[in-house]
Design a protein around this motif. Sequence first.
Motif, PDB file in Angstrom:
ATOM      1  N   ARG A 166      -9.113   5.922  13.521  1.00 17.58           N
ATOM      2  CA  ARG A 166      -8.065   4.952  13.214  1.00 17.58           C
ATOM      3  C   ARG A 166      -7.405   5.313  11.885  1.00 17.58           C
ATOM      4  O   ARG A 166      -8.081   5.636  10.907  1.00 17.58           O
ATOM      5  N   GLU A 167      -6.110   5.198  11.867  1.00 15.65           N
ATOM      6  CA  GLU A 167      -5.314   5.674  10.723  1.00 15.65           C
ATOM      7  C   GLU A 167      -5.817   5.140   9.387  1.00 15.65           C
ATOM      8  O   GLU A 167      -6.053   5.910   8.442  1.00 15.65           O
ATOM      9  N   HIS A 168      -5.985   3.826   9.277  1.00 20.92           N
ATOM     10  CA  HIS A 168      -6.301   3.243   7.979  1.00 20.92           C
ATOM     11  C   HIS A 168      -7.765   3.460   7.594  1.00 20.92           C
ATOM     12  O   HIS A 168      -8.065   3.691   6.406  1.00 20.92           O
ATOM     13  N   ILE A 169      -8.660   3.409   8.566  1.00 21.18           N
ATOM     14  CA  ILE A 169     -10.066   3.686   8.279  1.00 21.18           C
ATOM     15  C   ILE A 169     -10.233   5.145   7.867  1.00 21.18           C
ATOM     16  O   ILE A 169     -10.965   5.469   6.915  1.00 21.18           O
ATOM     17  N   LYS A 170      -9.535   6.017   8.555  1.00 22.80           N
ATOM     18  CA  LYS A 170      -9.588   7.451   8.247  1.00 22.80           C
ATOM     19  C   LYS A 170      -9.135   7.708   6.811  1.00 22.80           C
ATOM     20  O   LYS A 170      -9.720   8.534   6.088  1.00 22.80           O
ATOM     21  N   LYS A 171      -8.115   6.975   6.391  1.00 20.97           N
ATOM     22  CA  LYS A 171      -7.600   7.127   5.029  1.00 20.97           C
ATOM     23  C   LYS A 171      -8.645   6.716   3.995  1.00 20.97           C
ATOM     24  O   LYS A 171      -8.817   7.374   2.961  1.00 20.97           O
ATOM     25  N   ASP A 197      -5.595  -4.636   4.459  1.00 21.19           N
ATOM     26  CA  ASP A 197      -7.011  -4.601   4.089  1.00 21.19           C
ATOM     27  C   ASP A 197      -7.340  -3.282   3.407  1.00 21.19           C
ATOM     28  O   ASP A 197      -7.977  -3.244   2.344  1.00 21.19           O
ATOM     29  N   CYS A 198      -6.929  -2.203   4.046  1.00 18.98           N
ATOM     30  CA  CYS A 198      -7.265  -0.873   3.537  1.00 18.98           C
ATOM     31  C   CYS A 198      -6.552  -0.565   2.221  1.00 18.98           C
ATOM     32  O   CYS A 198      -7.124   0.087   1.339  1.00 18.98           O
ATOM     33  N   LYS A 242      -6.817  -8.875   0.161  1.00 14.25           N
ATOM     34  CA  LYS A 242      -6.086  -8.297  -0.963  1.00 14.25           C
ATOM     35  C   LYS A 242      -6.328  -9.108  -2.241  1.00 14.25           C
ATOM     36  O   LYS A 242      -6.776  -8.571  -3.260  1.00 14.25           O
ATOM     37  N   ASN A 243      -6.044 -10.405  -2.181  1.00 15.32           N
ATOM     38  CA  ASN A 243      -6.220 -11.240  -3.369  1.00 15.32           C
ATOM     39  C   ASN A 243      -7.688 -11.406  -3.731  1.00 15.32           C
ATOM     40  O   ASN A 243      -8.043 -11.471  -4.911  1.00 15.32           O
ATOM     41  N   GLY A 244      -8.537 -11.484  -2.721  1.00 17.54           N
ATOM     42  CA  GLY A 244      -9.957 -11.645  -2.973  1.00 17.54           C
ATOM     43  C   GLY A 244     -10.563 -10.454  -3.690  1.00 17.54           C
ATOM     44  O   GLY A 244     -11.300 -10.599  -4.671  1.00 17.54           O
ATOM     45  N   ALA A 298      -6.918   0.325  -3.565  1.00 20.11           N
ATOM     46  CA  ALA A 298      -6.462   0.004  -4.922  1.00 20.11           C
ATOM     47  C   ALA A 298      -7.630  -0.098  -5.901  1.00 20.11           C
ATOM     48  O   ALA A 298      -7.447  -0.015  -7.115  1.00 20.11           O
ATOM     49  N   SER A 299      -8.839  -0.255  -5.354  1.00 21.44           N
ATOM     50  CA  SER A 299     -10.018  -0.403  -6.217  1.00 21.44           C
ATOM     51  C   SER A 299     -10.780   0.906  -6.386  1.00 21.44           C
ATOM     52  O   SER A 299     -11.878   0.916  -6.942  1.00 21.44           O
ATOM     53  N   VAL A 300     -10.180   2.003  -5.923  1.00 19.18           N
ATOM     54  CA  VAL A 300     -10.910   3.264  -5.841  1.00 19.18           C
ATOM     55  C   VAL A 300     -11.469   3.718  -7.193  1.00 19.18           C
ATOM     56  O   VAL A 300     -12.514   4.371  -7.261  1.00 19.18           O
TER      57      VAL A 300
END
Length: 308
Positions: A272-277, A243-244, A218-220, A249-251
């Motif tokens: 997987r929920e977050h990868i799918k998103k 992570d996701c 996130k911070n990186g 946030a950078s989209v």
Amino acid sequence: MSGLKNYKKILNYLPQKISCMFKKIPYVTAESINEIRLRVNRPVSVTSLGENLFVTPSGALTSSASLGIICTLDDIAESFRAVCDYSVHSYQKEISLGYITTEGGNRVGICGTAVGTVQKIETVKYISGLNFRIANEVEGSGEKICRQLFEKGLTSVLVTGVPLCGKTTVLRDICRILGKKHRISIIDERGEIAACYHGVPQNNIGDFSDVLNGYDKKNGIETAIRVMSPELVVCDEIGGKSDCEAILASVNSGVRFLASVHGRKIEEILQREHIKKLICHGIFEYAVLLDSGLSVGQIKEIRKIGGE
């Protein structure tokens, strides 16, 4: 040959009786060793070509635990002090995260009893096991992916496979290749891609690559996009919610992403929920599945998963 070079460096952190045993292993055999594991009151073991084996006093590899040399609590303590450069208090942050990166980029995983709160581990005591993961630069391992996916410009790619299939090795080599002409920000949370030792990258990551070492994703990612103006952001082992969210946030920044994720099949990670998103938001365009075992690092499949 970098794997053999780093294998030799690891021997400096092992207790003398165990180091002597590893020095007896023929180089042709040592080259295939990915990990060395010390567990208190159990035989010393290695991972080699996908197999878990024990090491005998004569330096032979065997599947029989009864033939392996036993690691004692004193051996663990001696090795742990060496890994910490004999200054354990100087490595409290790394210890709380569960690993220490040593010279050459080798990572030492630490097992023991966590001390702290539910939200945050402050340190680890009663060290019961150490796992030495041998860093291995394989120049050329990322060339096929670069030819097929980056020939016409940067794109966003997920590299997947089971543990020890070479995901990080391939990410590193892609950084080396693309970093010759593109600005890359490497979010090296675990210190495995660039393998910084005292702040200096031990691996060849390309002339235009910048490393944010030890940053959480996130911070990186936020820092990289805010102050480094990267064309490509690289991070290892994504998949969790935070992570996701950081990637999402950078989209609107226009930056591309190269990341790895654990998985046996592309279909599995796509569910997987977050990868799918991330895919639904158009973050990743391709997925690459790597093989393991005797075919470690080889491409099993490249699939388009998003974009036009």
